[in-house]
Design an enzyme around this catalytic site. Structure first.
Site, PDB file in Angstrom:
ATOM      1  N   ASP A  56       0.858  -1.181   0.000  1.00  0.00           N
ATOM      2  CA  ASP A  56       0.000   0.000   0.000  1.00  0.00           C
ATOM      3  C   ASP A  56       0.895   1.232   0.000  1.00  0.00           C
ATOM      4  O   ASP A  56       1.787   1.368   0.845  1.00  0.00           O
ATOM      5  CB  ASP A  56      -0.893   0.024   1.240  1.00  0.00           C
ATOM      6  CG  ASP A  56      -1.961  -1.060   1.215  1.00  0.00           C
ATOM      7  OD1 ASP A  56      -2.246  -1.590   0.121  1.00  0.00           O
ATOM      8  OD2 ASP A  56      -2.509  -1.381   2.280  1.00  0.00           O
ATOM      9  N   ASP A  78     -13.353  -4.615  -2.395  1.00  0.00           N
ATOM     10  CA  ASP A  78     -13.281  -4.474  -0.938  1.00  0.00           C
ATOM     11  C   ASP A  78     -14.633  -4.874  -0.367  1.00  0.00           C
ATOM     12  O   ASP A  78     -15.652  -4.230  -0.638  1.00  0.00           O
ATOM     13  CB  ASP A  78     -12.945  -3.033  -0.552  1.00  0.00           C
ATOM     14  CG  ASP A  78     -11.572  -2.617  -1.046  1.00  0.00           C
ATOM     15  OD1 ASP A  78     -10.702  -3.494  -1.173  1.00  0.00           O
ATOM     16  OD2 ASP A  78     -11.366  -1.416  -1.314  1.00  0.00           O
TER      17      ASP A  78
END
Length: 258
Positions: free
Chosen positions: A11, A130
């Site tokens: 990330d 997600d």
């Protein structure tokens, strides 16, 4: 079944690798290129980079670090973050990425999946999802999860979006199980098995790895094609060479290290 893939996830925020828990409270984990080189040397099969601030901030991914990574590593890597049109995707691929991943932009405009598949081929197009379990027991998708203050709950069921994304041309699905993210208690086998039953393209599990057995479990019990993890790799808790040795001992086929 082809060899199962071991995929470190990086990330990225403000040019650095960060990691949170359930998509909150991110802490700095190190330099993008240094971590990429480390994982390549350890035998990672590919890398995934998420520019987690791009979509919530309404911008595209920063191409400069994509170019830096591409110059220095020779394993496939995928880039996600604010890719909302064909031209942006082309720029990311031109910078050196092998695949592009879309998440929030595709939820806002699903036809984007088809446009990218038509332009670059389905093998380049990954759809990240997600997903979180709600009070009624259904898994539903979230958008803009890179910024907790901007995260949106959507009414679409995760299983419906998996089916629709494939119909539109997704060449791979990465299922980010938000309830399990960063807590190291294992992958969400129940959800992944339901998705696997209707997913006919490669499926990558994300969220929950805490020990080597968790990788074996997700391959054996959910039949995923790859397992993505972040914190256990960044911290050194699970070295990739030892993980692959462990999986081979469990009769799970993985590629040799580089």
């Amino acid at each position: 079944m082809l060899s199962r893939r071991i995929i470190p996830c990086l990330d990225v925020r403000n040019g650095r690798v960060v990691k949170g828990v359930k998509f909150h409270d991110h802490i700095d984990m190190g330099d993008i290129v240094e971590l990429a080189l480390r994982y390549r040397a350890q035998g990672a099969d590919e890398l995934v980079f998420y520019d987690i601030g791009a979509s919530p901030e309404g911008r595209s991914v920063d191409y400069t670090w994509v170019e830096r990574v591409a110059r220095l590593i020779d394993i496939p890597f995928c880039v996600a973050g604010g890719i909302g049109d064909v031209e942006t995707a082309r720029a990311v691929l031109h910078a050196g990425a092998d695949k592009i991943s879309i998440n929030s932009p595709a939820l806002g405009r699903p036809q984007l999946i088809s446009e990218l598949a038509d332009a670059f081929g389905v093998q380049c197009v990954v759809v990240g999802i997600d997903s979180i379990r709600e009070d009624d027991g259904q898994w539903r998708v979230r958008r803009y999860t890179g910024d907790p203050s901007k995260t949106q709950a959507l009414p679409m069921r995760t299983l419906d979006w998996v089916a629709e994304a494939q119909r539109l041309g997704a060449g791979e699905i990465v299922l980010n199980c938000m309830d399990n993210d960063g807590v190291r208690r294992g992958y969400d086998i129940a959800q992944l098995r339901q998705v696997r039953a209707l997913c006919h393209v490669p499926l990558i599990a994300s969220g929950g790895a805490g020990e080597m057995q968790h990788f074996a479990d997700v391959f054996d019990q959910a039949d995923v094609d790859g397992a993505l993890a972040a914190s256990v790799f960044h911290s050194g808790a699970i070295p990739i060479p030892e993980l692959k040795q462990f999986l081979r001992a469990q009769q799970i086929e993985v590629r040799d290290g580089q």
